[in-house]
Design a protein around this motif. Structure first.
Motif, PDB file in Angstrom:
ATOM      1  N   GLU A 483       0.451  -1.350  -0.016  1.00  0.00           N
ATOM      2  CA  GLU A 483      -0.206  -0.085   0.002  1.00  0.00           C
ATOM      3  C   GLU A 483       1.161   1.487  -0.118  1.00  0.00           C
ATOM      4  OE1 GLU A 483      -3.618   1.465   2.619  1.00  0.00           O
ATOM      5  OE2 GLU A 483      -2.115   1.237   3.673  1.00  0.00           O
ATOM      6  N   TYR A 484       0.774   2.230  -0.736  1.00  0.00           N
ATOM      7  CA  TYR A 484       1.175   3.362  -0.301  1.00  0.00           C
ATOM      8  C   TYR A 484      -0.077   4.297   0.277  1.00  0.00           C
ATOM      9  CZ  TYR A 484       4.798   2.141  -4.889  1.00  0.00           C
ATOM     10  OH  TYR A 484       6.031   1.846  -5.008  1.00  0.00           O
ATOM     11  N   THR A 485       0.979   5.175   0.866  1.00  0.00           N
ATOM     12  CA  THR A 485      -0.171   6.555   1.273  1.00  0.00           C
ATOM     13  C   THR A 485       0.768   7.911   0.605  1.00  0.00           C
ATOM     14  OG1 THR A 485      -0.629   5.263   2.962  1.00  0.00           O
ATOM     15  CG2 THR A 485      -0.625   7.612   3.044  1.00  0.00           C
ATOM     16  N   TYR A 486      -0.056   8.106   0.223  1.00  0.00           N
ATOM     17  CA  TYR A 486       0.359  10.185  -0.461  1.00  0.00           C
ATOM     18  C   TYR A 486      -0.382  10.827   0.090  1.00  0.00           C
ATOM     19  CZ  TYR A 486      -3.484   9.054  -3.361  1.00  0.00           C
ATOM     20  OH  TYR A 486      -4.886   9.443  -4.686  1.00  0.00           O
ATOM     21  N   ARG A 487      -0.019  11.644   0.058  1.00  0.00           N
ATOM     22  CA  ARG A 487      -0.828  13.610   0.667  1.00  0.00           C
ATOM     23  C   ARG A 487      -0.305  14.628  -0.238  1.00  0.00           C
ATOM     24  NH1 ARG A 487       2.246  16.682   3.435  1.00  0.00           N
ATOM     25  NH2 ARG A 487       4.622  15.663   4.149  1.00  0.00           N
ATOM     26  N   LEU A 488      -1.391  15.203  -0.632  1.00  0.00           N
ATOM     27  CA  LEU A 488      -1.176  16.516  -1.435  1.00  0.00           C
ATOM     28  C   LEU A 488      -1.269  17.972   0.244  1.00  0.00           C
ATOM     29  CD1 LEU A 488      -0.557  18.336  -3.664  1.00  0.00           C
ATOM     30  CD2 LEU A 488      -2.960  18.568  -4.144  1.00  0.00           C
ATOM     31  N   ASP A 489      -0.198  18.235   0.715  1.00  0.00           N
ATOM     32  CA  ASP A 489      -0.604  19.508   2.069  1.00  0.00           C
ATOM     33  C   ASP A 489      -0.522  17.861   2.678  1.00  0.00           C
ATOM     34  OD1 ASP A 489       0.777  20.985   0.909  1.00  0.00           O
ATOM     35  OD2 ASP A 489      -1.432  22.158   0.967  1.00  0.00           O
ATOM     36  N   ASP A 490      -2.111  18.897   3.031  1.00  0.00           N
ATOM     37  CA  ASP A 490      -2.622  17.810   4.848  1.00  0.00           C
ATOM     38  C   ASP A 490      -3.999  16.710   4.303  1.00  0.00           C
ATOM     39  OD1 ASP A 490      -4.777  19.852   3.994  1.00  0.00           O
ATOM     40  OD2 ASP A 490      -5.017  20.492   6.089  1.00  0.00           O
ATOM     41  N   ARG A 491      -4.463  16.733   3.054  1.00  0.00           N
ATOM     42  CA  ARG A 491      -5.330  15.361   2.242  1.00  0.00           C
ATOM     43  C   ARG A 491      -4.397  14.381   2.171  1.00  0.00           C
ATOM     44  NH1 ARG A 491      -7.791  18.411  -2.778  1.00  0.00           N
ATOM     45  NH2 ARG A 491      -6.298  19.209  -2.361  1.00  0.00           N
ATOM     46  N   GLU A 492      -4.354  13.454   2.556  1.00  0.00           N
ATOM     47  CA  GLU A 492      -3.814  12.196   2.797  1.00  0.00           C
ATOM     48  C   GLU A 492      -5.044  11.516   1.725  1.00  0.00           C
ATOM     49  OE1 GLU A 492      -0.787  10.637   5.803  1.00  0.00           O
ATOM     50  OE2 GLU A 492      -2.739   9.406   5.776  1.00  0.00           O
ATOM     51  N   TRP A 493      -4.426  10.144   0.654  1.00  0.00           N
ATOM     52  CA  TRP A 493      -5.134   9.511   0.237  1.00  0.00           C
ATOM     53  C   TRP A 493      -4.079   7.625   0.297  1.00  0.00           C
ATOM     54  CZ3 TRP A 493      -4.376  14.066  -1.321  1.00  0.00           C
ATOM     55  CH2 TRP A 493      -5.594  14.585  -1.892  1.00  0.00           C
ATOM     56  N   SER A 512      -2.304  25.617  -1.447  1.00  0.00           N
ATOM     57  CA  SER A 512      -0.915  26.178  -0.695  1.00  0.00           C
ATOM     58  C   SER A 512      -0.416  26.995  -1.979  1.00  0.00           C
ATOM     59  CB  SER A 512      -0.272  25.738  -0.190  1.00  0.00           C
ATOM     60  OG  SER A 512      -0.001  24.907   0.110  1.00  0.00           O
ATOM     61  N   ASP A 513       0.373  27.745  -2.514  1.00  0.00           N
ATOM     62  CA  ASP A 513       0.994  28.062  -3.773  1.00  0.00           C
ATOM     63  C   ASP A 513       2.538  27.333  -4.018  1.00  0.00           C
ATOM     64  OD1 ASP A 513      -1.182  30.417  -3.777  1.00  0.00           O
ATOM     65  OD2 ASP A 513       0.493  31.716  -2.920  1.00  0.00           O
ATOM     66  N   VAL A 514       2.738  26.768  -2.785  1.00  0.00           N
ATOM     67  CA  VAL A 514       3.941  25.603  -2.692  1.00  0.00           C
ATOM     68  C   VAL A 514       2.856  24.807  -1.863  1.00  0.00           C
ATOM     69  CG1 VAL A 514       5.306  25.103  -2.386  1.00  0.00           C
ATOM     70  CG2 VAL A 514       6.218  27.431  -2.873  1.00  0.00           C
ATOM     71  N   ALA A 515       2.690  23.701  -2.990  1.00  0.00           N
ATOM     72  CA  ALA A 515       2.159  22.383  -2.159  1.00  0.00           C
ATOM     73  C   ALA A 515       2.854  21.577  -2.072  1.00  0.00           C
ATOM     74  CB  ALA A 515       0.552  21.728  -2.951  1.00  0.00           C
ATOM     75  N   GLU A 516       2.752  20.759  -0.907  1.00  0.00           N
ATOM     76  CA  GLU A 516       3.430  19.696  -0.881  1.00  0.00           C
ATOM     77  C   GLU A 516       3.478  18.447  -0.699  1.00  0.00           C
ATOM     78  OE1 GLU A 516       6.869  18.969   2.584  1.00  0.00           O
ATOM     79  OE2 GLU A 516       4.711  17.956   3.636  1.00  0.00           O
ATOM     80  N   LEU A 517       4.186  17.515  -2.068  1.00  0.00           N
ATOM     81  CA  LEU A 517       3.716  16.649  -2.979  1.00  0.00           C
ATOM     82  C   LEU A 517       4.163  15.054  -2.123  1.00  0.00           C
ATOM     83  CD1 LEU A 517       1.232  13.982  -4.169  1.00  0.00           C
ATOM     84  CD2 LEU A 517       3.505  14.404  -6.165  1.00  0.00           C
ATOM     85  N   ALA A 518       4.057  14.345  -1.353  1.00  0.00           N
ATOM     86  CA  ALA A 518       4.326  12.885  -0.907  1.00  0.00           C
ATOM     87  C   ALA A 518       3.913  12.039  -0.672  1.00  0.00           C
ATOM     88  CB  ALA A 518       4.713  13.381   1.053  1.00  0.00           C
ATOM     89  N   VAL A 519       5.052  10.572  -0.423  1.00  0.00           N
ATOM     90  CA  VAL A 519       4.242   9.659  -0.553  1.00  0.00           C
ATOM     91  C   VAL A 519       5.244   8.432   0.809  1.00  0.00           C
ATOM     92  CG1 VAL A 519       5.832   8.314  -2.437  1.00  0.00           C
ATOM     93  CG2 VAL A 519       3.828   7.031  -1.560  1.00  0.00           C
ATOM     94  N   ARG A 520       5.441   7.787   1.235  1.00  0.00           N
ATOM     95  CA  ARG A 520       5.568   6.523   1.415  1.00  0.00           C
ATOM     96  C   ARG A 520       4.695   5.174   1.525  1.00  0.00           C
ATOM     97  NH1 ARG A 520       1.874   9.007   5.429  1.00  0.00           N
ATOM     98  NH2 ARG A 520       0.463   7.694   6.799  1.00  0.00           N
ATOM     99  N   GLY A 521       5.162   4.504   2.103  1.00  0.00           N
ATOM    100  CA  GLY A 521       5.441   2.398   1.787  1.00  0.00           C
ATOM    101  C   GLY A 521       4.942   1.857   2.291  1.00  0.00           C
ATOM    102  N   ARG A 522       4.003   1.127   2.657  1.00  0.00           N
ATOM    103  CA  ARG A 522       3.906  -0.213   3.741  1.00  0.00           C
ATOM    104  C   ARG A 522       4.094  -0.769   2.797  1.00  0.00           C
ATOM    105  NH1 ARG A 522      -0.214  -3.450   4.984  1.00  0.00           N
ATOM    106  NH2 ARG A 522      -2.056  -1.803   3.712  1.00  0.00           N
ATOM    107  N   SER A 523       5.440  -2.236   3.750  1.00  0.00           N
ATOM    108  CA  SER A 523       5.526  -3.453   2.874  1.00  0.00           C
ATOM    109  C   SER A 523       4.812  -4.742   3.235  1.00  0.00           C
ATOM    110  CB  SER A 523       7.011  -3.726   2.708  1.00  0.00           C
ATOM    111  OG  SER A 523       7.350  -2.293   2.586  1.00  0.00           O
ATOM    112  N   ALA A 524       4.334  -5.417   2.811  1.00  0.00           N
ATOM    113  CA  ALA A 524       4.036  -6.751   3.512  1.00  0.00           C
ATOM    114  C   ALA A 524       4.632  -8.109   4.449  1.00  0.00           C
ATOM    115  CB  ALA A 524       4.265  -8.148   1.969  1.00  0.00           C
ATOM    116  N   ASN A 525       5.894  -7.160   5.664  1.00  0.00           N
ATOM    117  CA  ASN A 525       6.372  -6.793   6.352  1.00  0.00           C
ATOM    118  C   ASN A 525       5.993  -6.800   7.561  1.00  0.00           C
ATOM    119  OD1 ASN A 525       8.228  -5.653   6.226  1.00  0.00           O
ATOM    120  ND2 ASN A 525      10.127  -6.418   5.978  1.00  0.00           N
ATOM    121  N   GLY A 526       5.684  -5.092   7.499  1.00  0.00           N
ATOM    122  CA  GLY A 526       4.838  -4.455   8.538  1.00  0.00           C
ATOM    123  C   GLY A 526       5.910  -2.576   8.375  1.00  0.00           C
ATOM    124  N   TRP A 527       6.699  -3.002   7.476  1.00  0.00           N
ATOM    125  CA  TRP A 527       7.575  -1.806   7.845  1.00  0.00           C
ATOM    126  C   TRP A 527       6.929  -0.934   6.681  1.00  0.00           C
ATOM    127  CZ3 TRP A 527      11.862   0.168   9.651  1.00  0.00           C
ATOM    128  CH2 TRP A 527      13.247   0.634   8.567  1.00  0.00           C
TER     129      TRP A 527
END
Length: 625
Positions: A483-493, A512-527
């Motif tokens: 699973e990937y969790t990604y967000r644009l500023d404070d909205r998350e999907w 925002s004028d400069v929006a933060e786009l971020a992603v993190r991953g969850r692995s099968a082993n829980g990482w």
């Protein structure tokens, strides 16, 4: 025989409870207690009986009679009659209430001879009334045999004990007989008539519903009551106690006063009582001064409430023990998976152990990656009642396996260089000094591209409101991402990757004028990997497309909106005169300009809405050969 109907002023006679000598006693009606509420019990029946119609009763109200005869009287034909009145009142509204006073009032309309008087009021068994079969007399409540005083008059009979006992017995009504004394009942000179008007015969009742305290809603410092000593440990200082009080009488809403009794459990004679106003149906509180308590000593408390007339019962007894000492030593942090300050590959969750470092009353730990430890914020319901949550059920808290024991946390560090801040907590919530533990983890974050492109700088210039295609790719060498969790500023999907570990989503460039786009991953082993971040520079000013030739040749500029609602454009060349052009149906507009010199020039253009408001602008720089 002359009938007296004098109405100069009605006096009130009181039929006192009869003693050995049944005579007129100068007294007053039973007074109502302070804050008791006086009203009138509903009159449900009023019948007078007639000796010449021995098997029927006359319903005074249904017959719409102006008066009801009492004692001996003669009709138009001179025939002799004897009459009594029987009245019944509904007590349903007084169930559960305390009766502090009750008085029966009735008013004489006419009197045969004011010098002759013998009126008796009895309690009866109630029921249908006829001369031949009257309700049984139970007790004589009062007798008025005084021939002096104003006449006719209002007569009051104390009935407090009768009404109180009826309510306590759960009876729904109470009945009275009004008659002339038996020894003179046949004498017409003692006869009279009782007035029938809206309020001419009344049972006035002063009652009060005792307030209550809810022993299920007792709290100290927001924590539910402990019903056995030594009770809950609480941080030393002023101790907040709260309880829920209620009073069913609406007129008592502003009359409630709470009493809080506190005492050391080993010296109950040191009981002290504090008084504070209380709110009806809402949690009420008091803060007992810190000077009252000794750290480590067990205390008990109770609460009750008064409405000015009655007290509730005392609540259940609660117990607590103030604790003025915080844990003296910082916790010890150890981890075989994440040795302190040693780089590890990452990709697999590891465990970290916290120990109390010899502090016996430590019951748990608080941890944080920034050191800005949060404080649990208490919640209350719509009535102000605390909603208790064990802090060790909250994120960032971990309960020890036993007082003074250890706790083990399984985690994925949030970054590459991480400092874990940990402090101990005792049973009262006191916190100890902070320990810091450095964890170094190699990069495992996924990567992302926007519209198929990578940005070495991590910044993408995109049109505000445009649709962006974002692709996520796992970091090589880690357990498959589920699973990937990604967000644009404070909205998350979240999104589930395909078999190759990648995922693709579409987002709208907004925020925002400069929006933060971020992603993190969850692995099968829980990482859970650290976040990978880029920044979206959201361009909101009009887009300019130019066709520029040489000096003296017309240049063409096409203006395209980036913001919805653009109705026109205001522009200037080289910071000169302003001009405005209306946008077409598609929001675009075209302007022309003929340069008179070579070199660098600037077109500044503002988007304008339908109300004439200037929105955002663009500085477009171009060169003329």
């Amino acid at each position: 025989m002359k009938i007296s109907t004098t109405r100069r002023r009605l006096s009130v006679s009181v039929l006192a409870t009869v003693s050995a000598v049944a005579g007129w006693m100068t007294a007053t009606a039973t007074p109502a207690a302070a804050h008791a509420y006086s009203d009138r019990a509903p009159l449900t029946a009023w019948v007078y009986t007639d000796s010449r119609d021995a098997h029927s009763g006359v319903d005074v109200r249904d017959a719409n009679l102006g008066t009801a005869p009492l004692g001996a009287w003669r009709d138009a034909e001179g025939k002799h009659h004897l009459s009594r009145s029987y009245v019944t009142f509904d007590l349903t509204a007084y169930a559960g209430k305390k009766i502090s006073a009750a008085n029966l009032f009735f008013e004489e309309r006419s009197v045969a001879d004011c010098s002759k008087r013998s009126i008796e009021v009895w309690s009866t068994t109630g029921g249908a009334a006829t001369w031949a079969n009257p309700p049984a007399e139970v007790a004589l409540l009062g007798a008025d045999r005084a021939g002096d005083g104003l006449c006719p008059r209002i007569i009051a009979t104390p009935a407090t004990d009768l009404v109180r006992e009826a309510v306590q017995a759960g009876l729904h009504s109470v009945s009275f007989e009004i008659r002339v004394g038996a020894d003179v009942e046949g004498d017409a000179e003692y006869g009279r008539a009782i007035l029938n008007s809206g309020n001419s015969i009344v049972l006035s009742v002063a009652s009060n519903t005792p307030p209550t305290v809810d022993s299920a809603k007792l709290f100290n410092r927001g924590r539910p009551c402990a019903s056995t000593a030594p009770g809950n440990p609480v941080s030393a200082g002023s101790i907040g106690l709260s309880a829920m009080f209620a009073d069913a009488d609406s007129h008592d809403t502003d009359n409630l006063t709470a009493e809080w009794a506190i005492w050391p459990t080993d010296q109950p004679d040191l009981r002290r009582v504090f008084t504070e106003r209380a709110r009806n149906g809402y949690q009420s509180s008091i803060f007992a001064p810190a000077s009252l308590f000794t750290s480590g000593r067990s205390y008990a408390w109770q609460a009750r409430v008064s409405d000015g007339s009655d007290f509730s019962d005392w609540s259940t007894t609660c117990y607590f023990t103030p604790d003025g000492e915080s844990p003296a030593a910082e916790p010890v942090v150890t981890s075989a998976d994440f040795p302190e300050s040693v780089w590890v590959p990452g990709g697999t969750p590891g465990t970290v152990t916290f120990s109390a470092n010899g502090v016996a009353d430590v019951v748990g730990f608080q941890y944080d990656w920034t050191g800005s430890f949060g404080v649990p914020v208490g919640q209350v319901d719509e009535h102000g009642t605390p909603i208790w949550r064990d802090p060790f059920d909250l994120p960032g808290y971990l309960r020890a396996d036993a007082p003074g024991g250890i706790a083990t946390l399984t985690l994925s560090p949030p970054g590459n260089v991480n400092v874990l801040h940990v402090r101990s907590i005792d049973g009262a919530g006191n916190v100890g000094p902070e320990a810091r533990y450095t964890i170094l983890v190699a990069d495992t974050a996924p990567r992302l591209t926007v519209n198929g492109a990578e940005s070495p700088s991590g910044v993408y210039e995109v049109d505000y409101g445009s649709r962006l295609t974002v692709r996520f790719t796992p970091h090589p060498g880690i357990s498959p991402i589920v699973e990937y969790t990604y967000r644009l500023d404070d909205r998350e999907w979240t999104v589930t990757p395909g078999p190759d570990g990648t995922a693709e989503v579409t987002i709208i460039a907004e925020g925002s004028d400069v929006a933060e786009l971020a992603v993190r991953g969850r692995s099968a082993n829980g990482w859970v990997s650290p976040e990978y971040k880029v920044f979206l520079l959201l361009l909101t000013g009009p887009k300019v497309t130019a066709t520029v030739n040489g000096v003296g040749e017309e240049a063409v500029f096409v203006l395209t909106p980036r913001l919805p609602g653009t109705a026109a454009y205001t522009y200037q060349f080289d910071y000169g005169e302003y001009a405005t052009v209306t946008a077409g149906q598609d929001g675009t507009a075209t302007v022309t300009w003929t340069p008179t010199s070579a070199g660098s020039h600037v077109l500044t253009v503002w988007a304008v809405d339908a109300y004439g408001s200037w929105l955002t602008y663009t500085d477009y720089t171009f060169d003329v050969a």
